[in-house]
Design a protein around this motif. Structure first.
Motif, mmCIF file in Angstrom:
data_model
loop_
_atom_site.group_PDB
_atom_site.id
_atom_site.type_symbol
_atom_site.label_atom_id
_atom_site.label_comp_id
_atom_site.label_asym_id
_atom_site.label_seq_id
_atom_site.Cartn_x
_atom_site.Cartn_y
_atom_site.Cartn_z
ATOM 1 N N GLY A 39 12.573 43.117 -11.558
ATOM 2 C CA GLY A 39 13.996 42.921 -11.313
ATOM 3 C C GLY A 39 14.323 42.338 -9.952
ATOM 4 N N LYS A 40 13.292 41.970 -9.187
ATOM 5 C CA LYS A 40 13.510 41.399 -7.861
ATOM 6 C C LYS A 40 13.720 39.893 -7.958
ATOM 7 N N VAL A 41 14.738 39.409 -7.281
ATOM 8 C CA VAL A 41 15.026 37.981 -7.295
ATOM 9 C C VAL A 41 13.909 37.236 -6.580
ATOM 10 N N VAL A 42 13.388 36.216 -7.261
ATOM 11 C CA VAL A 42 12.334 35.372 -6.709
ATOM 12 C C VAL A 42 12.939 34.071 -6.198
ATOM 13 N N VAL A 43 13.892 33.519 -6.957
ATOM 14 C CA VAL A 43 14.511 32.238 -6.624
ATOM 15 C C VAL A 43 16.016 32.345 -6.860
ATOM 16 N N ALA A 44 16.791 31.788 -5.938
ATOM 17 C CA ALA A 44 18.243 31.753 -6.090
ATOM 18 C C ALA A 44 18.750 30.344 -5.833
ATOM 19 N N PHE A 45 19.774 29.957 -6.558
ATOM 20 C CA PHE A 45 20.418 28.653 -6.406
ATOM 21 C C PHE A 45 21.776 28.863 -5.758
ATOM 22 N N LYS A 46 22.079 28.105 -4.707
ATOM 23 C CA LYS A 46 23.397 28.141 -4.081
ATOM 24 C C LYS A 46 24.050 26.782 -4.253
ATOM 25 N N ASN A 47 25.221 26.784 -4.865
ATOM 26 C CA ASN A 47 25.907 25.508 -5.053
ATOM 27 C C ASN A 47 26.624 25.080 -3.772
ATOM 28 N N ALA A 48 26.656 23.794 -3.553
ATOM 29 C CA ALA A 48 27.222 23.218 -2.334
ATOM 30 C C ALA A 48 28.693 23.584 -2.155
ATOM 31 N N GLY A 49 29.460 23.495 -3.216
ATOM 32 C CA GLY A 49 30.896 23.721 -3.135
ATOM 33 C C GLY A 49 31.278 25.112 -2.679
ATOM 34 N N LYS A 50 30.506 26.100 -3.034
ATOM 35 C CA LYS A 50 30.840 27.485 -2.678
ATOM 36 C C LYS A 50 30.864 27.687 -1.164
ATOM 37 N N PHE A 51 30.029 26.967 -0.450
ATOM 38 C CA PHE A 51 29.926 27.135 0.993
ATOM 39 C C PHE A 51 30.366 25.892 1.772
ATOM 40 N N GLY A 52 30.946 24.914 1.074
ATOM 41 C CA GLY A 52 31.429 23.704 1.729
ATOM 42 C C GLY A 52 30.317 22.869 2.342
ATOM 43 N N GLN A 53 29.135 22.921 1.732
ATOM 44 C CA GLN A 53 28.006 22.142 2.236
ATOM 45 C C GLN A 53 27.888 20.827 1.483
ATOM 46 N N ARG A 54 27.108 19.919 2.016
ATOM 47 C CA ARG A 54 26.917 18.625 1.366
ATOM 48 C C ARG A 54 25.749 18.624 0.394
ATOM 49 N N TYR A 55 25.068 19.747 0.254
ATOM 50 C CA TYR A 55 23.925 19.849 -0.652
ATOM 51 C C TYR A 55 23.836 21.264 -1.217
ATOM 52 N N CYS A 56 23.237 21.367 -2.391
ATOM 53 C CA CYS A 56 22.909 22.663 -2.986
ATOM 54 C C CYS A 56 21.595 23.124 -2.368
#
Length: 98
Positions: A39-56
């Motif tokens: 149940g431990k997270v190995v990989v996570a995806f962060k979308n660019a829009g959520k944090f105002g970044q130019r890349y995911c």
């Protein structure tokens, strides 16, 4: 997620499902992630829009087996999806669960 981020997230999911089928898809802090049998997270995806970044970003957590000496990458920016990006993400998922 906006359409561009969603398209990348969907491709990451396809890669995760094929390269590391032993990982379970889940939501982690409202974003896509993949967990091991414990149940431990190995990989996570962060979308660019959520944090105002130019890349995911694709971020590998402590259970990932990416160790390479005393220094190794655990976060990777994804600005656009391509065949080369897909190949590298596939390699990273396979290494993370090896």
């Amino acid at each position: 997620m906006d359409d561009a981020d969603r398209a990348i997230a969907e491709r990451v999911h396809v890669v995760a499902s094929t390269a590391a089928p032993e990982l379970a898809a889940k939501t982690w802090y409202g974003m896509p992630a993949y967990a091991n049998a414990d149940g431990k997270v190995v990989v996570a995806f962060k979308n660019a829009g959520k944090f105002g970044q130019r890349y995911c970003t694709l971020e590998f957590q402590d259970p990932a087996h990416l160790d390479d000496g005393d220094l190794w990458g655990v976060g990777f920016a994804i600005a656009r999806w391509s065949d080369a990006v897909e190949q590298r993400v596939t390699e990273l998922f396979r290494a993370a669960v090896a």
